[in-house]
Design a protein around this motif. Sequence first.
Motif, short mmCIF file in Angstrom:
data_model
loop_
_atom_site.label_atom_id
_atom_site.label_comp_id
_atom_site.label_asym_id
_atom_site.label_seq_id
_atom_site.Cartn_x
_atom_site.Cartn_y
_atom_site.Cartn_z
N GLY A 93 0.82 -1.21 0.00
CA GLY A 93 0.00 0.00 0.00
C GLY A 93 0.85 1.26 0.00
N THR A 94 1.93 1.24 0.79
CA THR A 94 2.84 2.39 0.81
C THR A 94 3.53 2.54 -0.55
N LEU A 95 3.92 1.42 -1.15
CA LEU A 95 4.54 1.46 -2.48
C LEU A 95 3.58 2.09 -3.49
N ALA A 96 2.32 1.68 -3.47
CA ALA A 96 1.33 2.23 -4.41
C ALA A 96 1.20 3.74 -4.24
N LEU A 97 1.17 4.21 -3.01
CA LEU A 97 1.05 5.65 -2.76
C LEU A 97 2.29 6.40 -3.24
N LEU A 98 3.47 5.85 -3.00
CA LEU A 98 4.70 6.52 -3.42
C LEU A 98 4.81 6.56 -4.94
N ARG A 99 4.17 5.61 -5.62
CA ARG A 99 4.17 5.61 -7.09
C ARG A 99 3.05 6.47 -7.66
N HIS A 100 2.18 6.95 -6.79
CA HIS A 100 1.08 7.83 -7.22
C HIS A 100 1.10 9.07 -6.33
N PRO A 101 2.04 9.98 -6.57
CA PRO A 101 2.22 11.14 -5.68
C PRO A 101 0.99 12.02 -5.54
N GLU A 102 0.13 12.09 -6.57
CA GLU A 102 -1.08 12.90 -6.43
C GLU A 102 -2.01 12.32 -5.37
N GLU A 103 -2.14 11.00 -5.37
CA GLU A 103 -2.99 10.36 -4.36
C GLU A 103 -2.35 10.44 -2.98
N LEU A 104 -1.03 10.33 -2.92
CA LEU A 104 -0.33 10.49 -1.65
C LEU A 104 -0.55 11.89 -1.10
N GLY A 105 -0.44 12.89 -1.97
CA GLY A 105 -0.68 14.27 -1.55
C GLY A 105 -2.11 14.48 -1.08
N ARG A 106 -3.04 13.82 -1.75
CA ARG A 106 -4.45 13.93 -1.35
C ARG A 106 -4.65 13.37 0.05
N LEU A 107 -4.01 12.24 0.35
CA LEU A 107 -4.16 11.63 1.67
C LEU A 107 -3.51 12.50 2.75
N GLU A 125 -12.27 2.19 -14.74
CA GLU A 125 -10.82 2.38 -14.71
C GLU A 125 -10.19 1.58 -13.56
N PRO A 126 -10.28 0.28 -13.62
CA PRO A 126 -9.87 -0.55 -12.49
C PRO A 126 -8.39 -0.47 -12.15
N ASP A 127 -7.55 -0.05 -13.11
CA ASP A 127 -6.12 0.01 -12.85
C ASP A 127 -5.66 1.39 -12.39
N ARG A 128 -6.61 2.26 -12.13
CA ARG A 128 -6.28 3.59 -11.61
C ARG A 128 -6.48 3.59 -10.10
N LEU A 129 -5.48 4.06 -9.36
CA LEU A 129 -5.60 4.20 -7.91
C LEU A 129 -6.38 5.47 -7.61
N ASP A 130 -7.51 5.32 -6.93
CA ASP A 130 -8.38 6.46 -6.62
C ASP A 130 -8.85 6.33 -5.17
N LEU A 131 -8.24 7.10 -4.28
CA LEU A 131 -8.54 6.99 -2.86
C LEU A 131 -9.95 7.45 -2.51
N THR A 132 -10.62 8.11 -3.45
CA THR A 132 -12.00 8.54 -3.21
C THR A 132 -13.00 7.67 -3.98
#
Length: 463
Positions: free
Chosen positions: A316-330, A391-398
Motif C-alpha cells: 500500500g505504501t509502495l502504491a502511494l509513493l508511485r502515485h504522488p497525487e494520491e499520496l498528496g491527497r491523503l 478504470e480498475p487500474d487507476r488508484l483512486d482513494l475517493t
Amino acid sequence: MNAGEQWIDSEQLRALESEYYTLKRRIFDTLDPPVELDQTGPRGPAMSPSTAAPYADLPDAPEEIFACILDWKRRGPNLIRLYHQLRARAPIWQASVERMGNPWVITRYADAEVLVRNSALIKDERVLGLSGLGSGGPFIEILGRMFAFQPPPRHTRLRSLVNRGFTSRSVEKLRPQIQALVDSLIDEIEPRGRMDLVHDFAFQLPVTVICRMLGAPVEDVPRVGDWAATFARRADEGEELTPEMERVANEAAANFADWVKELIAARRAEPSDDLISRLIDVQRDAEDLSDDDIAATAILLFQAGHDTTTSMVSKGTLALLRHPEELGRLRAQPELIENATEELLRYDTPVQLTTKFAAEDIPFHDRVIREGESVSFIWAAINRDPARYAEPDRLDLTRPDIRHYSFGMGEHYCLGASLARLEIQHAIGTLVRRLPGLRLETEEPEYKTQLHLHGLVSLPVSW
C-alpha cells in the motif's frame, strides 16, 4: 519502545531473504531463461474497460496465459495485465494444471459473487495436497489441524469459537495500543533517515500485535517472528521444495508448536484475558479440541494475522509513493484513510488466489462444475474487473462503493479482517503524517516468488 520489547534483527532477516531469492533466481534462470514480456505493467497509464485487453505483446491462448501467471520467471511485472488478458480470452474456463486439480479459474466479479456464496464449494485438507508443500512432518501435521483446512461443520464450530476475539468491538479496543506501537516503531526508525519498510516496520507491527493478543511475552517476539518467516518461506517454495528447506521448516514448526503448548500450560495454571485462555475455556466443553488443535489454531492466527498486514502495509505504501497525487491527497485529507485502505486493498490484493472444491455438482453458466473438481478464485483479477470498477487500474482513494474480495468471502472470509484494516489504517496513516519526505530508494523493488500471498521481499525507503 516499551521496556523489555525487542524488534527482530532486520539486517539479518533482510540479508538472508535477499540471498535466498537471488540464489533461487540464478538457479532457475540457468535452467529455463525467463520469457521477456513488456515492462509497463500496472504502473502504466490507467486502462479503460475497452482497452484493458487483449494485449498483442502477451500470450493469447488461455493455457499459456495461465502458465505465465503461475510462473514468477515469466510473469515479471505483467501480472495485472495477464489477469486482464485471461479474463478477456477465457472468462469461463477450466485449466489443465494437474498440480492444482485442473481448476475452474474465476476472474470475473459477477461469477465470484455467485460462487463464493455457494455452500457446495468447500475448502478442506485437499488444498494441502495441491500446494507442493511436501508430505509428513510437523509442518504438514500442523497445517492439517488448522480449521482453515477443515470442512464444515468442524470448521464452522472452531471458527465461531475463535471469532469471539476478533469481533469489531474487541478489535476496536486495540486501537490505542496499535497507534502507540506504530508511534514507537517510527520513533526508533525516524532518526536513521532510511529503512527497509518491510522488515523494519510492516513486519514488526502485526507480529507484536498478535503476540499480545495470544498473551505471549513480548521478549518472545524476535524468535516467534523467525518461525513465522520460516513458515512463509516454506509455503513459498511449492514445487522447488528441497530436503534442507523441508528440514528447516519442520524444525521451526515443531518449535512453534512447543512454544504455544508452553503458553497453554502457563494459562491453564494462571488464566488471563487473551486468546489462549479463551481457547482453554472452550476446551473444557469440547472433547475433540486437543492441545495440538489449540496450538495449530494459534499458529494459524499468527500466520494469517501477520502475513496479510505485512504485505498490505508495504504494498500500500509502495502504491502511494508511485502515485504522488494520491499520496498528496491523503496528506491533505487524512480523514480519507478508511476509504484509502479499501482502495489499496482492492488495487493490490495481498492474497491473489485461493482454491475450493465442489462437494456436489454445481451448475455454472451453461456448464457444470463436477463434484470433486477444484475452483480457483483469482481475487486480484476479480478486484480489477472493469465490468465492476470503472478504470480498475487507476488508484483512486475517493473511489465510491468499494466492495473488494481481498479478504475472501463466505465461510472463509478472513477472521482478522477488522484487525488488519485497523493496523493498515494506523500504519499507513501515521507514516504519511510523520514522514512527509518519504520516498522510494529503488524503482524495482523485489517481490516474493509465490502467487498466493504476493508480497515484497524488501522496500528500501528514505526521508
